[in-house]
Design a protein around this motif. Structure first.
Motif, PDB file in Angstrom:
ATOM      1  N   ASP B  87       0.838  -1.205   0.000  1.00  0.00           N
ATOM      2  CA  ASP B  87       0.000   0.000   0.000  1.00  0.00           C
ATOM      3  C   ASP B  87       0.872   1.253   0.000  1.00  0.00           C
ATOM      4  O   ASP B  87       0.643   2.191  -0.767  1.00  0.00           O
ATOM      5  N   ASP B  88       1.876   1.277   0.894  1.00  0.00           N
ATOM      6  CA  ASP B  88       2.753   2.437   0.979  1.00  0.00           C
ATOM      7  C   ASP B  88       3.492   2.658  -0.329  1.00  0.00           C
ATOM      8  O   ASP B  88       3.736   3.793  -0.738  1.00  0.00           O
ATOM      9  N   LEU B  94       3.162   7.194  -6.347  1.00  0.00           N
ATOM     10  CA  LEU B  94       2.358   8.285  -6.919  1.00  0.00           C
ATOM     11  C   LEU B  94       2.891   9.652  -6.490  1.00  0.00           C
ATOM     12  O   LEU B  94       2.943  10.583  -7.296  1.00  0.00           O
ATOM     13  N   ILE B  95       3.299   9.754  -5.211  1.00  0.00           N
ATOM     14  CA  ILE B  95       3.826  11.035  -4.717  1.00  0.00           C
ATOM     15  C   ILE B  95       5.102  11.401  -5.482  1.00  0.00           C
ATOM     16  O   ILE B  95       5.269  12.536  -5.936  1.00  0.00           O
ATOM     17  N   ARG B 193      -8.328   5.920  -0.682  1.00  0.00           N
ATOM     18  CA  ARG B 193      -8.993   6.012  -1.985  1.00  0.00           C
ATOM     19  C   ARG B 193      -8.011   5.673  -3.108  1.00  0.00           C
ATOM     20  O   ARG B 193      -8.340   4.937  -4.041  1.00  0.00           O
ATOM     21  N   ILE B 194      -6.796   6.177  -2.989  1.00  0.00           N
ATOM     22  CA  ILE B 194      -5.762   5.902  -4.007  1.00  0.00           C
ATOM     23  C   ILE B 194      -5.489   4.395  -4.070  1.00  0.00           C
ATOM     24  O   ILE B 194      -5.412   3.809  -5.147  1.00  0.00           O
ATOM     25  N   ILE B 195      -5.371   3.761  -2.888  1.00  0.00           N
ATOM     26  CA  ILE B 195      -5.081   2.323  -2.839  1.00  0.00           C
ATOM     27  C   ILE B 195      -6.261   1.532  -3.415  1.00  0.00           C
ATOM     28  O   ILE B 195      -6.071   0.609  -4.207  1.00  0.00           O
ATOM     29  N   SER B 196      -7.476   1.933  -3.054  1.00  0.00           N
ATOM     30  CA  SER B 196      -8.663   1.221  -3.573  1.00  0.00           C
ATOM     31  C   SER B 196      -8.758   1.349  -5.087  1.00  0.00           C
ATOM     32  O   SER B 196      -9.086   0.393  -5.783  1.00  0.00           O
ATOM     33  N   GLU B 197      -8.463   2.557  -5.587  1.00  0.00           N
ATOM     34  CA  GLU B 197      -8.516   2.760  -7.046  1.00  0.00           C
ATOM     35  C   GLU B 197      -7.542   1.819  -7.745  1.00  0.00           C
ATOM     36  O   GLU B 197      -7.845   1.239  -8.779  1.00  0.00           O
ATOM     37  N   LYS B 198      -6.353   1.673  -7.148  1.00  0.00           N
ATOM     38  CA  LYS B 198      -5.340   0.792  -7.738  1.00  0.00           C
ATOM     39  C   LYS B 198      -5.809  -0.656  -7.677  1.00  0.00           C
ATOM     40  O   LYS B 198      -5.641  -1.411  -8.631  1.00  0.00           O
ATOM     41  N   GLU B 199      -6.421  -1.018  -6.534  1.00  0.00           N
ATOM     42  CA  GLU B 199      -6.907  -2.398  -6.397  1.00  0.00           C
ATOM     43  C   GLU B 199      -8.001  -2.676  -7.425  1.00  0.00           C
ATOM     44  O   GLU B 199      -8.007  -3.715  -8.070  1.00  0.00           O
TER      45      GLU B 199
END
Lengths: 75, 221
Positions: B87-88, B94-95, B193-199
């Protein structure tokens, strides 16, 4: 958005350098085949010739390289 | 909702996803080890090629998954830690990408070279152009790269120049206007949200692969 990555040819296949990490004067390159995302490998910069990358020495070096990758990406 | 119960296109992912994913990562690890210890040398010639950000992240994830399994096998990390690392890595990548693609392009040197400045007007324009549904993600990425003070400037300009409401002047006002309790909650929820979008992206790709396999099997009969 695109990323410009270094490309190295190994066994007639082009690999892009996804990450690079150094530990105790050893530099590891993490490579991904441009034509196949699942084809990945790690190479080490030769201590004798910095422009040459060579296979890892043994399983111990592989474990070090894997741990470095994780720490490098996360930090 | 448990992470392995994400619904894509109205279909629930098979419950054995994690088990299958772990098996896939073990295979990736085996192949990575084999290829890393054998094969030829190569030459660094300085040659470069451009690949998409999406492709870069996908490749990074394959390498990380294979590498993390190795670390896990020798007892460095628990599966929970591996999940957090992945996740990190998604958010961290992305950062860094945003820094290279957006922030650095909007950073300039002061005339006497005594320092640098951020073009907060242009950053505000980028947020505005991304559309309201992407404000949180863009503001989060700007905040992670240039800090709260400069993000305040971006938000002030976004609302004054582009939205013409002047409703928010600071990050704190922005997060409250969006219903978050405070900046910490905004950060945590946007990360999720970023992690969910990727998943969802990954699961969508997995479902597409399954459909392709199923279609090719039925054609073969």
């Amino acid at each position: 958005m695109e990323k410009e990555l270094e490309v190295i040819e190994i066994d007639n296949k082009e690999y892009c350098v996804i990450n690079e990490a150094t530990y105790k004067e050893k530099t590891f390159l993490y490579l991904s085949n441009l034509l196949d995302e699942e084809d990945t490998l790690i190479r080490k910069v030769s201590s004798e010739d910095k422009s040459t990358v060579v296979p890892l020495q043994d399983e111990n070096e592989f474990e070090i390289a894997c741990n470095l990758l994780c720490k490098n990406i996360i930090n | 909702m448990p992470r392995n119960e994400i619904i894509v296109d109205g279909r629930k992912l098979p419950a054995k996803y994690n088990e299958e994913e772990q098996q896939k990562n073990r295979e990736r690890n085996r192949r990575l080890k084999e290829q890393s210890l054998q094969g030829s040398t190569g030459k660094r010639t300085g040659k470069t090629k451009k690949i998409s950000r999406k492709s870069y992240i996908a490749r990074l994830k394959v390498l990380l998954a294979a590498g993390l399994i190795s670390s896990y096998l020798i007892g460095y990390f628990t599966p929970q830690v591996i999940e957090k690392f992945q996740d990190d890595a998604i958010v961290g990548t992305l950062i860094k990408e945003y820094q290279a693609d957006i922030i650095e392009q909007n950073t300039g040197r002061i005339d006497d070279n005594s320092g640098y400045f951020y073009d907060t007007s242009n950053l505000a324009a980028i947020v505005a152009e991304a559309g309201e549904e992407n404000y949180d993600k863009n503001i989060f990425l700007i905040y992670c790269n240039i800090g709260e003070e400069k993000t305040n400037e971006v938000i002030e300009k976004l609302y004054r120049i582009y939205l013409k409401t002047g409703e928010c002047k600071t990050l704190e006002e922005y997060v409250h206007s969006k219903g978050y309790k405070d900046i910490d909650e905004f950060i945590n929820k946007t990360k999720q949200r970023i992690i969910s979008e990727k998943e969802i992206e990954d699961l969508q790709a997995m479902l597409n692969n399954e459909e392709e396999k199923s279609n090719s099997n039925s054609k073969g009969k």
